[in-house]
Enzyme design. Structure first.
Site, mmCIF file in Angstrom:
data_model
loop_
_atom_site.group_PDB
_atom_site.id
_atom_site.type_symbol
_atom_site.label_atom_id
_atom_site.label_comp_id
_atom_site.label_asym_id
_atom_site.label_seq_id
_atom_site.Cartn_x
_atom_site.Cartn_y
_atom_site.Cartn_z
ATOM 1 C CG ASP A 12 -10.447 -100.419 80.063
ATOM 2 O OD1 ASP A 12 -9.674 -100.355 81.165
ATOM 3 O OD2 ASP A 12 -11.218 -101.495 80.223
ATOM 4 C CE1 TYR A 44 -3.257 -104.000 80.297
ATOM 5 C CE2 TYR A 44 -3.849 -102.017 80.630
ATOM 6 C CZ TYR A 44 -2.670 -102.967 79.455
ATOM 7 O OH TYR A 44 -3.021 -102.600 78.414
ATOM 8 C CB CYS A 75 -8.018 -98.536 82.213
ATOM 9 S SG CYS A 75 -7.479 -99.416 83.468
ATOM 10 C CB CYS A 185 -13.668 -101.966 87.633
ATOM 11 S SG CYS A 185 -13.059 -102.438 86.287
#
Length: 267
Positions: A12, A44, A75, A185
């Site tokens: 991740d 990210y 992720c 998420c």
């Protein structure tokens, strides 16, 4: 059987994918797991697609060096942006982060399902696309949450600094009439109690990490890669920066005596 004893890789942008690791350890306790959290380049969710693709390739090179037998992407942003490209570049199974839509569809009475996610995941509309392919009656309510992942990454799991943004993000979803919400998420389950506090009983929350763990189990079974060992597998947590903070957050999900922590360099 030598290939079966190779580790599972999970990665991740930071600590969020540890929610996937925790589910995998419950479901597959005999498997060895190597986790990479790119804490140096986190978050990210606000990066460009080109940057995310570059970072993903860096991590997968590391995983290849560790001789993993499968990699689970913990992720949503990487799954939405880079998966379709990198899946063709590795010679082991690569599992994208589950959207959690199967579970959400089963739970929702109204078929109006909210998705809380990073801006990049929301802008990709990946949950909406998957839902449309599954069932045209599902309505997806997208809610971008730009501040949350970074706050959670810093260890801010309660208090005014995170409650303010969270109230701002949950209010539109409550007004929308959605009765189910997906954590789009992997960081967000860390603050599930806060989500539940703001939303009350009107919304049921789905953590896609459970579906992800089941999918990983299915892949290992199908490919004959389950580890035959009867002892509990090791868990090696690798962070690209601030391993102490990573270990501290991991302890919210996994007992401290069940993992080792180290700092690694990807480039």
């Amino acid at each position: 059987m030598e290939g079966n004893s190779r580790p599972i890789g999970v990665f991740d942008s930071g600590v969020g994918g540890l929610t996937v690791v925790a589910k995998l350890r419950m479901l597959l306790p005999h498997e060895d797991i190597i986790y990479v959290g790119d804490t140096k380049r986190n978050p990210y969710g606000t990066r460009t697609p080109a940057e995310i693709l570059e970072y993903t390739r860096d991590i997968l090179r590391f995983m290849t060096e560790q001789k993993v037998k499968v990699v689970a992407i913990g992720c949503n942003t990487v799954t939405a942006v880079a998966y379709d490209t990198v899946v063709k570049e590795v010679d082991y199974p690569l599992i994208g982060m589950s959207r959690g839509l199967k579970t959400a569809q089963q739970i929702s009475a109204t078929q109006k399902i909210a998705v809380f996610a990073t801006p990049l995941t929301i802008s990709n509309h990946s949950h909406r696309k998957v839902a449309a392919a599954m069932d045209g009656h599902i309505e997806i309510v997208e809610q971008s949450c730009p501040a949350l992942a970074n706050l959670i990454e810093r260890g801010v799991l309660d208090g005014p600094e995170i409650r303010g943004p969270l109230q701002q993000y949950t209010e539109p979803v409550l007004r929308s009439g959605a009765d189910t919400a997906i954590f789009g998420c992997t960081h967000f389950p860390f603050i599930q109690p806060l989500f539940e506090e703001f939303c009350g009983d009107s919304i049921a929350f789905v953590d896609p990490a459970h579906e992800m763990a089941l999918e990983t189990l299915d892949v290992l079974k199908k490919d004959g890669l389950l580890n035959p060992n009867k002892e509990n597998g090791y868990l090696r947590l690798c962070f690209t920066a601030e391993k102490e903070r990573g270990a501290h957050l991991a302890e919210h999900l996994i007992p401290a005596n069940e993992f080792t922590t180290e700092e690694i360099t990807l480039i």
